[in-house]
Write an enzyme that holds these catalytic residues in place. Structure first.
Site, PDB file in Angstrom:
ATOM      1  N   PHE A 155       0.845  -1.184   0.000  1.00  0.00           N
ATOM      2  CA  PHE A 155       0.000   0.000   0.000  1.00  0.00           C
ATOM      3  C   PHE A 155       0.887   1.243   0.000  1.00  0.00           C
ATOM      4  O   PHE A 155       0.738   2.133   0.826  1.00  0.00           O
ATOM      5  CB  PHE A 155      -0.932   0.001   1.213  1.00  0.00           C
ATOM      6  CG  PHE A 155      -1.911  -1.146   1.220  1.00  0.00           C
ATOM      7  CD1 PHE A 155      -3.101  -1.060   0.518  1.00  0.00           C
ATOM      8  CD2 PHE A 155      -1.620  -2.311   1.908  1.00  0.00           C
ATOM      9  CE1 PHE A 155      -3.998  -2.119   0.515  1.00  0.00           C
ATOM     10  CE2 PHE A 155      -2.516  -3.375   1.915  1.00  0.00           C
ATOM     11  CZ  PHE A 155      -3.709  -3.275   1.214  1.00  0.00           C
ATOM     12  N   GLU A 158       3.611   6.335  -4.407  1.00  0.00           N
ATOM     13  CA  GLU A 158       4.807   6.861  -5.052  1.00  0.00           C
ATOM     14  C   GLU A 158       5.044   8.276  -4.554  1.00  0.00           C
ATOM     15  O   GLU A 158       4.124   9.073  -4.432  1.00  0.00           O
ATOM     16  CB  GLU A 158       4.651   6.852  -6.571  1.00  0.00           C
ATOM     17  CG  GLU A 158       4.709   5.464  -7.171  1.00  0.00           C
ATOM     18  CD  GLU A 158       4.750   5.494  -8.684  1.00  0.00           C
ATOM     19  OE1 GLU A 158       5.440   6.377  -9.234  1.00  0.00           O
ATOM     20  OE2 GLU A 158       4.100   4.648  -9.306  1.00  0.00           O
ATOM     21  N   PHE A 255      -7.856  12.712  -0.817  1.00  0.00           N
ATOM     22  CA  PHE A 255      -8.248  12.239  -2.145  1.00  0.00           C
ATOM     23  C   PHE A 255      -9.536  12.897  -2.655  1.00  0.00           C
ATOM     24  O   PHE A 255     -10.221  12.329  -3.503  1.00  0.00           O
ATOM     25  CB  PHE A 255      -8.380  10.706  -2.175  1.00  0.00           C
ATOM     26  CG  PHE A 255      -7.046  10.015  -2.184  1.00  0.00           C
ATOM     27  CD1 PHE A 255      -6.455   9.621  -3.375  1.00  0.00           C
ATOM     28  CD2 PHE A 255      -6.347   9.782  -1.004  1.00  0.00           C
ATOM     29  CE1 PHE A 255      -5.223   9.009  -3.396  1.00  0.00           C
ATOM     30  CE2 PHE A 255      -5.108   9.181  -1.009  1.00  0.00           C
ATOM     31  CZ  PHE A 255      -4.536   8.794  -2.203  1.00  0.00           C
ATOM     32  N   GLY A 263      -3.254   9.383 -12.466  1.00  0.00           N
ATOM     33  CA  GLY A 263      -2.404   8.605 -13.356  1.00  0.00           C
ATOM     34  C   GLY A 263      -1.565   7.653 -12.544  1.00  0.00           C
ATOM     35  O   GLY A 263      -1.967   7.206 -11.469  1.00  0.00           O
ATOM     36  N   CYS A 266      -0.718   2.500 -10.715  1.00  0.00           N
ATOM     37  CA  CYS A 266      -1.643   1.702  -9.901  1.00  0.00           C
ATOM     38  C   CYS A 266      -3.109   1.953 -10.215  1.00  0.00           C
ATOM     39  O   CYS A 266      -3.816   1.038 -10.657  1.00  0.00           O
ATOM     40  CB  CYS A 266      -1.379   1.959  -8.414  1.00  0.00           C
ATOM     41  SG  CYS A 266       0.243   1.414  -7.862  1.00  0.00           S
TER      42      CYS A 266
END
Length: 446
Positions: A155, A158, A255, A263, A266
């Site tokens: 989990f 990046e 979020f 993008g 994932c």
């Protein structure tokens, strides 16, 4: 504990470095021999904050080593982590060829008990498929050896992968036997001290947990982007709306930032893979389809707004683009909104002058050298002789620019902001035409 990790991408390399950091002996294996040589020299093949120092430290302490020899990796460890890519097929399904290739190597080279751990994002039932594949390989060798296949999904975000790995919100483990569960407790002991983070379940539930988590986060992004579209139509400000709904603890602020679409490696892949999995089981996946469709439409918005400002024919236009990576603190351009924007500009005859703090090499690897793409060393160079500015990625360096310089440098005082970084009132007062995402009705014709 002795751990081998197959795959040296984002997941594999980060997990290798973090396990070594807490004292485990880690062998990181990759079939790309050149990549392995680079890693041995401390040359990290992608940008991830804090990772280089962890890798170098692990190597210097003798706790982290790299190999391109699968037999060496299998023989070196009791715990074998599969951290290879699962790219999307043309139908959205996850391609498991690399996962199964590792399973074949394990079956070919194992000589004693192994715990095989799927950390790659894989469809439900992959642990069973890997178990069957290894069993077939052992049978072909004429041997019977004990092993268990588990699921331990990652989990990691990046740009914050090292932090996420060091301080995980939860550690999901799909395992069947008590002995293996006890071993996972020991393996993750250093990450589980503050409070209980380990959650044990069956492998299929663990596999679906990973997909469900990414699909939920992607859904939140597409939802707020759809609200932003409605806000533009009715003359409302999505930034006020975001704060209003985020104050509800059942929704939260994470979020729900409107923008140019998600993008990366994932969300796009995993939403499609989960939809494919559901449809293959005869389960309607209408929400997942809507999430994906909304995101695809959102990626078109920057290009559409640019054309509305400058016209369909961009043959005499140069566009400054700030930000190429799909998010800050990474050089990853996979499925990045910037790519959709640039390809739209080129399709209409325009030229791009682009700058990103980390993704210039990645961009050149994708698009190469071309007359309609200028790679700029800094953000100010990208503005020179440009008709307007488009912001694609919310790198901190773009948050507080010199707007007077921008206005003087651009041929037209236009900023199209795909991340809602700036104050519309301030830019209006400066005489800059500012177009953001979901911030009320805009007069888009320049």
């Amino acid at each position: 504990m002795k751990i081998s990790i197959f795959g040296s991408g984002y997941v594999g390399l980060v997990q290798s470095a973090i396990f070594a950091d807490v004292g485990h002996r880690v062998t990181c294996m990759d079939v790309d021999a050149d990549r392995i040589e680079r890693l041995r020299r401390g040359d990290i093949p992608f940008f991830e904050p804090g990772l280089e120092a962890k890798v170098i430290s692990g190597v210097e302490q003798g706790l982290l080593s790299f190999t391109a020899d699968a037999a060496e990796a299998v023989g070196a460890s009791d715990y074998l982590f599969i951290c290879v890519g699962t790219p999307a097929g043309s139908d959205g399904s996850a391609d498991l060829r690399y996962v199964m290739s590792v399973a074949d190597s394990i079956a070919q080279h194992m000589e004693g008990r192994k715990v095989v751990v799927n950390k790659s994002t894989v469809p439900v039932g992959t642990a069973d498929a890997v178990e069957a594949r290894i069993s077939e390989g052992l049978t072909a060798r004429g041997v019977s050896l004990p092993f268990e296949v588990c699921s331990n999904p990652e989990f990691l975000k990046e740009g914050a992968a090292v932090t996420d790995a060091m301080s995980p919100d939860r550690i999901i483990v799909g395992a069947r036997s008590k002995a293996t569960i006890d071993e996972f407790r020991q393996m993750y002991r250093a990450f589980n001290r503050n409070h209980e983070k380990l959650m044990f379940m069956d492998p299929r539930s663990a596999e679906l947990t990973k997909y469900a988590a990414n699909a939920m986060l992607a859904t939140k992004i597409s939802f707020i982007n759809e609200i932003a579209t409605i806000a533009e139509a009715v003359g409302a400000d999505v930034e006020s709306i975001r704060k209003g709904i985020g104050a509800d603890p059942r929704i939260g602020y994470q979020f729900i930032y409107p923008g140019a679409g998600y993008g990366g490696s994932c969300f796009p892949k995993d939403v499609l893979a989960l939809r494919h999995l559901a449809e293959a089981q005869g389960c309607p996946a209408q929400i997942l389809s809507a999430v994906n469709d909304t995101n695809q439409r959102q990626k078109q918005k920057l290009g559409q707004r640019l054309i509305a400002c400058l016209g369909e024919d961009l043959s005499d236009c140069t566009v400054a683009v700030w930000g190429l990576s799909f998010k800050p603190n990474t050089d990853d351009m996979r499925e990045a909104p910037s790519r959709t924007l640039m390809e739209t500009i080129w399709a209409h005859g325009g030229k791009v002058q682009a700058h990103d703090p980390q993704s210039m090499a990645a961009c050149q690897a994708i698009y190469g050298d071309r007359d309609d793409l200028i790679y700029c060393e800094n953000k100010d160079d990208a503005l020179a002789n440009a008709d307007c500015l488009v912001v694609c990625t919310e790198w901190k360096t773009f948050w507080s620019p010199d707007f007077d310089t921008i206005k003087r440098t651009l041929k037209h005082p236009i900023i199209i902001d795909g991340r809602n970084l700036y104050d519309p009132g301030q830019l209006e007062a400066l005489g800059i035409h500012y177009y953001a995402i979901g911030r009320g009705r805009s007069v888009v014709q320049h």
